[in-house]
Design a protein around this motif. Structure first.
Motif, mmCIF file in Angstrom:
data_model
loop_
_atom_site.group_PDB
_atom_site.id
_atom_site.type_symbol
_atom_site.label_atom_id
_atom_site.label_comp_id
_atom_site.label_asym_id
_atom_site.label_seq_id
_atom_site.Cartn_x
_atom_site.Cartn_y
_atom_site.Cartn_z
ATOM 1 N N TYR A 84 -97.054 40.792 -32.887
ATOM 2 C CA TYR A 84 -97.976 41.979 -33.197
ATOM 3 C C TYR A 84 -98.580 42.472 -31.776
ATOM 4 N N ALA A 85 -99.021 41.290 -31.067
ATOM 5 C CA ALA A 85 -99.875 41.697 -29.749
ATOM 6 C C ALA A 85 -99.022 42.018 -29.013
ATOM 7 N N LEU A 86 -97.657 41.873 -28.869
ATOM 8 C CA LEU A 86 -96.707 42.487 -27.971
ATOM 9 C C LEU A 86 -96.242 43.641 -28.349
ATOM 10 N N PHE A 87 -96.131 44.006 -29.699
ATOM 11 C CA PHE A 87 -95.868 45.076 -30.238
ATOM 12 C C PHE A 87 -96.908 46.162 -29.600
ATOM 13 N N LEU A 88 -98.089 45.995 -29.757
ATOM 14 C CA LEU A 88 -99.059 46.864 -29.516
ATOM 15 C C LEU A 88 -99.086 47.215 -27.943
ATOM 16 N N ALA A 89 -99.055 46.014 -27.162
ATOM 17 C CA ALA A 89 -99.173 45.955 -25.677
ATOM 18 C C ALA A 89 -97.821 46.995 -25.151
ATOM 19 N N THR A 90 -96.811 46.566 -25.714
ATOM 20 C CA THR A 90 -95.531 47.466 -25.131
ATOM 21 C C THR A 90 -95.662 48.538 -25.571
ATOM 22 N N ARG A 91 -96.043 49.066 -27.056
ATOM 23 C CA ARG A 91 -95.966 50.353 -27.487
ATOM 24 C C ARG A 91 -97.166 51.104 -26.510
ATOM 25 N N ASP A 92 -98.278 50.816 -26.225
ATOM 26 C CA ASP A 92 -99.263 51.335 -25.451
ATOM 27 C C ASP A 92 -98.779 51.645 -23.865
ATOM 28 N N ALA A 93 -97.914 50.800 -23.474
ATOM 29 C CA ALA A 93 -97.272 50.919 -22.085
ATOM 30 C C ALA A 93 -96.332 52.129 -22.190
ATOM 31 N N LEU A 94 -95.804 52.301 -23.293
ATOM 32 C CA LEU A 94 -94.729 53.510 -23.356
ATOM 33 C C LEU A 94 -95.247 54.689 -23.661
ATOM 34 N N ARG A 95 -96.582 54.664 -24.140
ATOM 35 C CA ARG A 95 -97.152 56.133 -24.708
ATOM 36 C C ARG A 95 -96.951 57.105 -23.600
ATOM 37 N N PRO A 96 -97.556 56.861 -22.257
ATOM 38 C CA PRO A 96 -97.498 57.819 -21.515
ATOM 39 C C PRO A 96 -96.302 58.346 -21.112
ATOM 40 N N HIS A 97 -95.041 57.893 -21.516
ATOM 41 C CA HIS A 97 -93.905 58.186 -20.884
ATOM 42 C C HIS A 97 -93.294 58.845 -22.382
ATOM 43 N N TRP A 98 -93.824 59.014 -23.657
ATOM 44 C CA TRP A 98 -93.353 59.615 -24.664
ATOM 45 C C TRP A 98 -92.858 61.030 -24.589
ATOM 46 N N GLY A 99 -94.054 61.850 -23.831
ATOM 47 C CA GLY A 99 -93.665 63.300 -23.720
ATOM 48 C C GLY A 99 -92.371 63.594 -22.733
ATOM 49 N N GLY A 100 -92.401 62.720 -21.746
ATOM 50 C CA GLY A 100 -91.011 62.925 -20.960
ATOM 51 C C GLY A 100 -89.866 62.413 -21.486
ATOM 52 N N LEU A 101 -89.824 61.509 -22.488
ATOM 53 C CA LEU A 101 -88.742 60.986 -23.046
ATOM 54 C C LEU A 101 -88.226 62.240 -23.974
ATOM 55 N N ARG A 102 -89.343 62.772 -24.623
ATOM 56 C CA ARG A 102 -89.025 63.832 -25.688
ATOM 57 C C ARG A 102 -88.557 64.969 -25.055
ATOM 58 N N ARG A 103 -89.109 65.422 -23.900
ATOM 59 C CA ARG A 103 -88.302 66.514 -23.309
ATOM 60 C C ARG A 103 -86.908 66.182 -22.889
ATOM 61 N N LEU A 104 -86.605 64.866 -22.152
ATOM 62 C CA LEU A 104 -85.348 64.649 -21.789
ATOM 63 C C LEU A 104 -84.283 64.608 -23.071
ATOM 64 N N ARG A 105 -84.870 64.215 -24.363
ATOM 65 C CA ARG A 105 -83.949 64.323 -25.374
ATOM 66 C C ARG A 105 -83.510 65.802 -25.910
ATOM 67 N N GLU A 106 -84.679 66.747 -25.689
ATOM 68 C CA GLU A 106 -84.355 68.030 -26.218
ATOM 69 C C GLU A 106 -83.461 68.641 -25.117
ATOM 70 N N SER A 107 -83.601 68.260 -23.675
ATOM 71 C CA SER A 107 -82.669 68.870 -22.681
ATOM 72 C C SER A 107 -81.370 68.351 -23.043
ATOM 73 N N ALA A 108 -81.256 67.035 -23.449
ATOM 74 C CA ALA A 108 -80.036 66.595 -23.427
ATOM 75 C C ALA A 108 -79.128 67.225 -24.705
ATOM 76 N N GLU A 109 -79.970 67.540 -26.025
ATOM 77 C CA GLU A 109 -79.362 68.105 -27.029
ATOM 78 C C GLU A 109 -78.933 69.520 -26.635
ATOM 79 N N GLN A 110 -79.119 70.196 -25.979
ATOM 80 C CA GLN A 110 -78.868 71.601 -25.460
ATOM 81 C C GLN A 110 -77.811 71.468 -24.643
ATOM 82 N N HIS A 111 -77.310 70.538 -24.179
ATOM 83 C CA HIS A 111 -75.977 70.464 -23.349
ATOM 84 C C HIS A 111 -74.963 69.706 -24.147
#
Length: 514
Positions: free
Chosen positions: A479-506
């Motif tokens: 659980y400690a690793l779950f929280l730590a890795t999740r929080d490390a990824l959170r700043p990149h969620w917006g970029g990942l969402r934009r990448l996914r939306e861009s990929a879906e359009q092509h």
């Protein structure tokens, strides 16, 4: 002469189905009938349902149960259903259009404006709950901006179960749990009169029905409805509560400090407090229960059972029965071979215990030796980690009662017990929402001394899943690793969402090999 079996009907109108359940006075289920209802969606974000269709579905299930139980004596009806949205009717009691559901996203941009100009904060201050795009205060503005004629045509807002009860009795009313998600001051139990001018919605005040005690008899079955359903004329129909609150009652969670969880399409973790002053989080949903000053504080993370449906399909197991699928996960040791799953698979991201509309799901810790069974089990564990975060945020202690489709899984209940380090208690019979309003009805018509007595009479046997100390220690580290890795990824969620939306359009490119 043998006396007739006495029956209480519980009607539960969810988002995708309506069911009626017949309970005898010992809590046994005598009959169940279900009918599917359709959610109508469109590209502009709307999510609607035909209100007349929902009534027809409820009526057909009631009639089917009445026919099935034969000469049993039906003594009362309790009603519950999905919450939020806009369910608007005119002076003649007809819908002015389809109901806009809690899933409706048309007001997403309007919500941004309300967050910026303070109107969302005003709603939060009055109700105790953060505003979202499927809530009445913002939806009614969105709908009336699109169709200004609504302002004159609407006379009453009736939430789902209020609409069904109106069709049964002709009475326009609601209860504190539903009103908490509109304009109710959950600290006082009355509508927050100052909120209407603050939102520029003085006209909306006229649409709001009276707020009644949930275990009060709201009205009696109208003659023409009784005849159509095969029920006795004048049958009492009880006020009821919204479905999430009804589930708590059905589980017997009535006292302050008690909590429960719903493991469904979305999850919910709730705890009762003596008053709103005891609420712990600014991001939780607060519902007045109608039992004095008591409120239910809940968090409703989006990390629900669709994650399990997705991984079953992704692993090519969609045609396998869940019993067969779970055997693969049971065969894997706790910890899933070091694989951690972040269960934020909902397209709308996450809403509790943190708000992150760009949140996305991930598997972490995989290698070429990772097995399908490990991937599968990691999803179960990820759901349990998410629920632990909410239970910790709410300060839940002691055994946790659970319900919902996910609770049918012995594996998920076992993992929850180990991750939360507490007993997980599951009822041995389903339909807790319908059971909850049956308990309210039993108390209302005097067949029980009070709601606690009705709960004791109607609550079925339970199965308890107890934690294992060694597995709990392992899961604490995971659980400690779950929280730590999740929080490390959170700043990149917006970029990942934009990448996914861009990929879906092509479209996928054709191979260029020769």
């Amino acid at each position: 002469m043998q006396s007739r079996t006495r029956i209480i009907l519980g009607v539960d109108a969810g988002t995708t189905s309506v069911k009626t359940v017949a309970f005898d006075l010992d809590g046994r289920i005598a009959s169940v009938s279900r009918s599917s209802v359709r959610v109508q969606r469109a590209e502009d974000g709307r999510a609607e349902a035909d209100m007349n269709h929902i009534w027809d579905a409820a009526a057909s299930t009631i009639a089917a149960v009445v026919d099935d139980i034969g000469d049993a004596e039906i003594v009362a009806i309790g009603v519950t259903g999905q919450g939020d949205g806009a369910w608007l009717v005119d002076a003649d009691g007809r819908p002015v259009g389809p109901a806009a559901l809690w899933l409706d996203g048309r007001a997403h941009e309007r919500l941004d404006d309300w967050l910026d100009d303070g109107r969302a904060a005003a709603v939060h201050q009055a109700t105790g709950s953060p505003l979202f795009s499927g809530a009445l205060p913002i939806l009614v503005d969105e709908l009336m901006a699109a169709d200004p004629t609504l302002r004159e045509r609407v006379t009453t807002q009736l939430n789902c179960k209020d609409w069904l009860r109106f069709k049964l009795t002709g009475r326009r009313a609601t209860d504190p749990s539903e009103a908490s998600r509109t304009y109710l001051d959950t600290a006082t139990g009355a509508y927050a009169e100052e909120l209407f001018p603050a939102l520029g919605q003085e006209h909306v005040r006229e649409y709001l029905p009276e707020v009644l005690d949930p275990q009060q008899i709201a009205g009696r079955l109208e003659p023409r409805v009784a005849a159509a359903l095969g029920l006795p004329e004048g049958l009492p129909v009880v006020v009821g509560v919204v479905d999430t609150a009804a589930a708590g009652i059905g589980l017997g969670v009535l006292d302050d400090g008690r909590g429960y969880a719903i493991l469904g399409t979305t999850s919910l973790v709730g705890i009762n407090h003596a008053s709103r002053a005891d609420v712990r989080s600014e991001s939780s949903i607060v519902l007045a229960t109608g039992r004095g000053t008591q409120v239910l504080e809940s968090m409703a993370p989006m990390t629900g059972t669709p994650n399990l449906d997705w991984v079953r399909a992704t692993l090519g197991l969609a045609d396998e029965d869940w019993v067969v699928v779970e055997k693969q996960a049971v065969a894997v040791a706790p910890g899933s071979g070091g694989v951690i799953y972040l269960p934020y698979g909902a397209p709308s991201g996450e809403r509790a215990p943190f708000f992150a509309p760009d949140a996305s799901a991930s598997w972490l810790g995989m290698s070429v030796t990772t097995t399908p069974g490990q991937l599968l089990r990691s999803v179960y564990e990820g759901l349990a980690f998410s629920l632990r975060e909410s239970t910790d945020a709410l300060g839940l202690e002691g055994p946790l009662l659970v319900c919902g489709g996910g609770s049918d899984s012995d594996l998920l209940c076992t993992i929850l017990a180990d991750v939360l380090a507490r007993d997980i208690v599951r009822q041995d019979q389903p339909e807790v929402g319908a059971r909850g309003v049956a308990m309210l009805a039993m108390a209302a018509v005097g067949l029980a001394d009070d709601l606690h007595d009705a709960s004791r009479r109607l609550t079925p046997s339970t199965t308890t899943f107890s934690p294992d100390a060694a597995r709990t220690a392992l899961y604490d580290d995971a659980y400690a690793l779950f929280l730590a890795t999740r929080d490390a990824l959170r700043p990149h969620w917006g970029g990942l969402r934009r990448l996914r939306e861009s990929a879906e359009q092509h479209p996928a490119p054709e191979s260029s090999a020769h």
